[in-house]
Design a protein around this motif. Structure first.
Motif, PDB file in Angstrom:
ATOM      1  N   VAL A   1     118.174 -11.168  66.519  1.00  0.00           N
ATOM      2  CA  VAL A   1     116.823 -11.631  66.815  1.00  0.00           C
ATOM      3  C   VAL A   1     116.669 -12.939  66.058  1.00  0.00           C
ATOM      4  CG1 VAL A   1     114.360 -11.147  66.639  1.00  0.00           C
ATOM      5  CG2 VAL A   1     115.967  -9.257  66.986  1.00  0.00           C
ATOM      6  N   THR A   2     116.295 -13.991  66.776  1.00  0.00           N
ATOM      7  CA  THR A   2     116.105 -15.292  66.146  1.00  0.00           C
ATOM      8  C   THR A   2     114.624 -15.610  66.118  1.00  0.00           C
ATOM      9  OG1 THR A   2     118.246 -16.030  66.958  1.00  0.00           O
ATOM     10  CG2 THR A   2     116.722 -17.734  66.205  1.00  0.00           C
ATOM     11  N   VAL A   3     114.106 -15.855  64.914  1.00  0.00           N
ATOM     12  CA  VAL A   3     112.699 -16.196  64.716  1.00  0.00           C
ATOM     13  C   VAL A   3     112.639 -17.679  64.371  1.00  0.00           C
ATOM     14  CG1 VAL A   3     110.640 -15.771  63.322  1.00  0.00           C
ATOM     15  CG2 VAL A   3     112.145 -13.865  63.934  1.00  0.00           C
ATOM     16  N   THR A   4     111.850 -18.431  65.159  1.00  0.00           N
ATOM     17  CA  THR A   4     111.733 -19.874  64.968  1.00  0.00           C
ATOM     18  C   THR A   4     110.288 -20.248  64.693  1.00  0.00           C
ATOM     19  OG1 THR A   4     113.540 -20.167  66.545  1.00  0.00           O
ATOM     20  CG2 THR A   4     112.238 -22.123  66.011  1.00  0.00           C
ATOM     21  N   ARG A   5     110.074 -21.059  63.682  1.00  0.00           N
ATOM     22  CA  ARG A   5     108.729 -21.518  63.324  1.00  0.00           C
ATOM     23  C   ARG A   5     108.222 -22.477  64.388  1.00  0.00           C
ATOM     24  NH1 ARG A   5     106.017 -25.822  61.101  1.00  0.00           N
ATOM     25  NH2 ARG A   5     104.500 -25.379  59.462  1.00  0.00           N
ATOM     26  N   GLN A   6     106.994 -22.242  64.878  1.00  0.00           N
ATOM     27  CA  GLN A   6     106.328 -23.182  65.779  1.00  0.00           C
ATOM     28  C   GLN A   6     105.272 -23.971  65.011  1.00  0.00           C
ATOM     29  OE1 GLN A   6     105.192 -20.333  68.938  1.00  0.00           O
ATOM     30  NE2 GLN A   6     106.486 -21.560  70.285  1.00  0.00           N
ATOM     31  N   THR A   7     104.389 -23.243  64.332  1.00  0.00           N
ATOM     32  CA  THR A   7     103.393 -23.859  63.454  1.00  0.00           C
ATOM     33  C   THR A   7     103.392 -23.049  62.167  1.00  0.00           C
ATOM     34  OG1 THR A   7     101.506 -22.469  64.104  1.00  0.00           O
ATOM     35  CG2 THR A   7     101.934 -24.431  65.472  1.00  0.00           C
ATOM     36  N   ALA A   8     102.500 -23.375  61.257  1.00  0.00           N
ATOM     37  CA  ALA A   8     102.435 -22.641  59.988  1.00  0.00           C
ATOM     38  C   ALA A   8     102.107 -21.166  60.195  1.00  0.00           C
ATOM     39  CB  ALA A   8     101.399 -23.279  59.065  1.00  0.00           C
ATOM     40  N   SER A   9     101.465 -20.826  61.315  1.00  0.00           N
ATOM     41  CA  SER A   9     101.060 -19.436  61.537  1.00  0.00           C
ATOM     42  C   SER A   9     101.518 -18.863  62.878  1.00  0.00           C
ATOM     43  CB  SER A   9      99.541 -19.316  61.432  1.00  0.00           C
ATOM     44  OG  SER A   9      98.932 -20.136  62.407  1.00  0.00           O
ATOM     45  N   THR A  10     102.427 -19.551  63.578  1.00  0.00           N
ATOM     46  CA  THR A  10     102.974 -19.007  64.827  1.00  0.00           C
ATOM     47  C   THR A  10     104.483 -19.205  64.857  1.00  0.00           C
ATOM     48  OG1 THR A  10     102.659 -21.057  66.081  1.00  0.00           O
ATOM     49  CG2 THR A  10     100.880 -19.422  66.187  1.00  0.00           C
ATOM     50  N   ILE A  11     105.135 -18.269  65.542  1.00  0.00           N
ATOM     51  CA  ILE A  11     106.588 -18.318  65.680  1.00  0.00           C
ATOM     52  C   ILE A  11     106.967 -17.998  67.119  1.00  0.00           C
ATOM     53  CG2 ILE A  11     107.101 -17.711  63.295  1.00  0.00           C
ATOM     54  CD1 ILE A  11     107.665 -14.999  65.681  1.00  0.00           C
ATOM     55  N   SER A  12     108.208 -18.272  67.463  1.00  0.00           N
ATOM     56  CA  SER A  12     108.777 -17.763  68.711  1.00  0.00           C
ATOM     57  C   SER A  12     109.892 -16.807  68.303  1.00  0.00           C
ATOM     58  CB  SER A  12     109.307 -18.890  69.584  1.00  0.00           C
ATOM     59  OG  SER A  12     110.374 -19.555  68.955  1.00  0.00           O
ATOM     60  N   MET A  13     110.122 -15.823  69.140  1.00  0.00           N
ATOM     61  CA  MET A  13     111.123 -14.812  68.840  1.00  0.00           C
ATOM     62  C   MET A  13     112.046 -14.678  70.052  1.00  0.00           C
ATOM     63  SD  MET A  13     110.613 -10.784  67.734  1.00  0.00           S
ATOM     64  CE  MET A  13     109.248 -11.163  66.699  1.00  0.00           C
ATOM     65  N   ALA A  14     113.347 -14.856  69.835  1.00  0.00           N
ATOM     66  CA  ALA A  14     114.348 -14.673  70.885  1.00  0.00           C
ATOM     67  C   ALA A  14     115.140 -13.419  70.554  1.00  0.00           C
ATOM     68  CB  ALA A  14     115.267 -15.879  70.961  1.00  0.00           C
ATOM     69  N   LEU A  15     115.085 -12.451  71.457  1.00  0.00           N
ATOM     70  CA  LEU A  15     115.756 -11.168  71.252  1.00  0.00           C
ATOM     71  C   LEU A  15     116.999 -11.096  72.118  1.00  0.00           C
ATOM     72  CD1 LEU A  15     112.341 -10.251  71.756  1.00  0.00           C
ATOM     73  CD2 LEU A  15     113.363  -8.790  70.046  1.00  0.00           C
ATOM     74  N   ASP A  16     118.100 -10.673  71.536  1.00  0.00           N
ATOM     75  CA  ASP A  16     119.347 -10.524  72.273  1.00  0.00           C
ATOM     76  C   ASP A  16     120.058  -9.259  71.792  1.00  0.00           C
ATOM     77  OD1 ASP A  16     121.428 -11.070  74.012  1.00  0.00           O
ATOM     78  OD2 ASP A  16     122.464 -12.387  72.600  1.00  0.00           O
ATOM     79  N   ILE A  17     119.474  -8.119  72.124  1.00  0.00           N
ATOM     80  CA  ILE A  17     120.045  -6.816  71.776  1.00  0.00           C
ATOM     81  C   ILE A  17     120.630  -6.234  73.065  1.00  0.00           C
ATOM     82  CG2 ILE A  17     119.636  -4.541  70.763  1.00  0.00           C
ATOM     83  CD1 ILE A  17     118.971  -6.767  68.792  1.00  0.00           C
ATOM     84  N   THR A  18     121.943  -6.029  73.072  1.00  0.00           N
ATOM     85  CA  THR A  18     122.632  -5.542  74.271  1.00  0.00           C
ATOM     86  C   THR A  18     123.490  -4.327  73.908  1.00  0.00           C
ATOM     87  OG1 THR A  18     124.501  -7.030  73.878  1.00  0.00           O
ATOM     88  CG2 THR A  18     122.729  -7.850  75.299  1.00  0.00           C
ATOM     89  N   SER A  19     124.023  -3.664  74.942  1.00  0.00           N
ATOM     90  CA  SER A  19     124.910  -2.526  74.687  1.00  0.00           C
ATOM     91  C   SER A  19     126.309  -3.053  74.364  1.00  0.00           C
ATOM     92  CB  SER A  19     124.943  -1.574  75.874  1.00  0.00           C
ATOM     93  OG  SER A  19     125.700  -2.115  76.919  1.00  0.00           O
ATOM     94  N   LYS A  20     126.985  -2.374  73.461  1.00  0.00           N
ATOM     95  CA  LYS A  20     128.341  -2.780  73.057  1.00  0.00           C
ATOM     96  C   LYS A  20     129.332  -2.572  74.191  1.00  0.00           C
ATOM     97  CE  LYS A  20     127.763  -1.351  68.238  1.00  0.00           C
ATOM     98  NZ  LYS A  20     128.166  -0.333  67.246  1.00  0.00           N
ATOM     99  N   SER A  21     129.173  -1.486  74.938  1.00  0.00           N
ATOM    100  CA  SER A  21     130.182  -1.110  75.929  1.00  0.00           C
ATOM    101  C   SER A  21     130.217  -2.027  77.149  1.00  0.00           C
ATOM    102  CB  SER A  21     129.984   0.335  76.367  1.00  0.00           C
ATOM    103  OG  SER A  21     128.693   0.500  76.907  1.00  0.00           O
ATOM    104  N   ASP A  22     129.068  -2.455  77.635  1.00  0.00           N
ATOM    105  CA  ASP A  22     129.076  -3.253  78.865  1.00  0.00           C
ATOM    106  C   ASP A  22     128.151  -4.474  78.823  1.00  0.00           C
ATOM    107  OD1 ASP A  22     126.626  -2.038  78.979  1.00  0.00           O
ATOM    108  OD2 ASP A  22     127.073  -0.836  80.753  1.00  0.00           O
ATOM    109  N   ASP A  23     127.654  -4.812  77.662  1.00  0.00           N
ATOM    110  CA  ASP A  23     126.766  -5.980  77.479  1.00  0.00           C
ATOM    111  C   ASP A  23     125.490  -5.923  78.326  1.00  0.00           C
ATOM    112  OD1 ASP A  23     127.901  -7.407  75.411  1.00  0.00           O
ATOM    113  OD2 ASP A  23     129.217  -8.571  76.709  1.00  0.00           O
TER     114      ASP A  23
END
Length: 143
Positions: free
Chosen positions: A65-87
């Protein structure tokens, strides 16, 4: 006795110089804002569901999970959770404009549309969700 005083004076002067160089840090340095504190990449570390907590190594899931600062009080969150067996995606996508607020004790709350979706505590990010079968789960990721 005369040779002792110059040595004593030199030693005292050296201690004074050392003390001046190691003075307290400046109080005017601002603390990092909430968004900066939580920004970074978190690696999936455990899954909780049905009252059971399972470490990442015992699940079929992997990712970040990548959390990126947008402003002092807001962020964006990129989630990349997948299954190991077949992605196959489990929790994949991104969300912008998530409000982050200091919840006290070093914890930070993440809210999207006024709903609490996650919490950061120390180096851990805890994300709450519900799967396709309406089973509540919690993903924990570590920075």
């Amino acid at each position: 006795m005369k040779s002792f005083f110059p040595l004593y004076r030199s030693l005292l002067m050296a201690l004074f110089v050392a003390a001046s160089l190691t003075a307290c840090k400046k109080d005017n340095e601002p603390a990092p804002d909430v968004a900066t504190r939580v920004a970074g990449t978190y690696t999936f570390s455990e899954l909780t569901y049905g009252g059971r907590t399972v470490p990442a190594s015992q699940t079929n899931l992997k990712g970040n999970v990548t959390v990126t600062r947008q402003t002092a009080s807001t962020i964006s969150m990129a989630l990349d959770i997948t299954s190991k067996s077949d992605d196959e995606p489990f929790l994949v996508g991104s969300v912008d404009d998530i409000a982050v607020t200091d919840a006290g004790n070093g914890d930070v709350e993440f809210k999207a549309d006024s709903d609490k979706i996650a919490r950061a505590s120390g180096n851990k990010l805890i994300i709450n969700g519900t799967d396709d079968n309406d089973v509540d789960f919690t993903i924990t990721a570590t920075k």
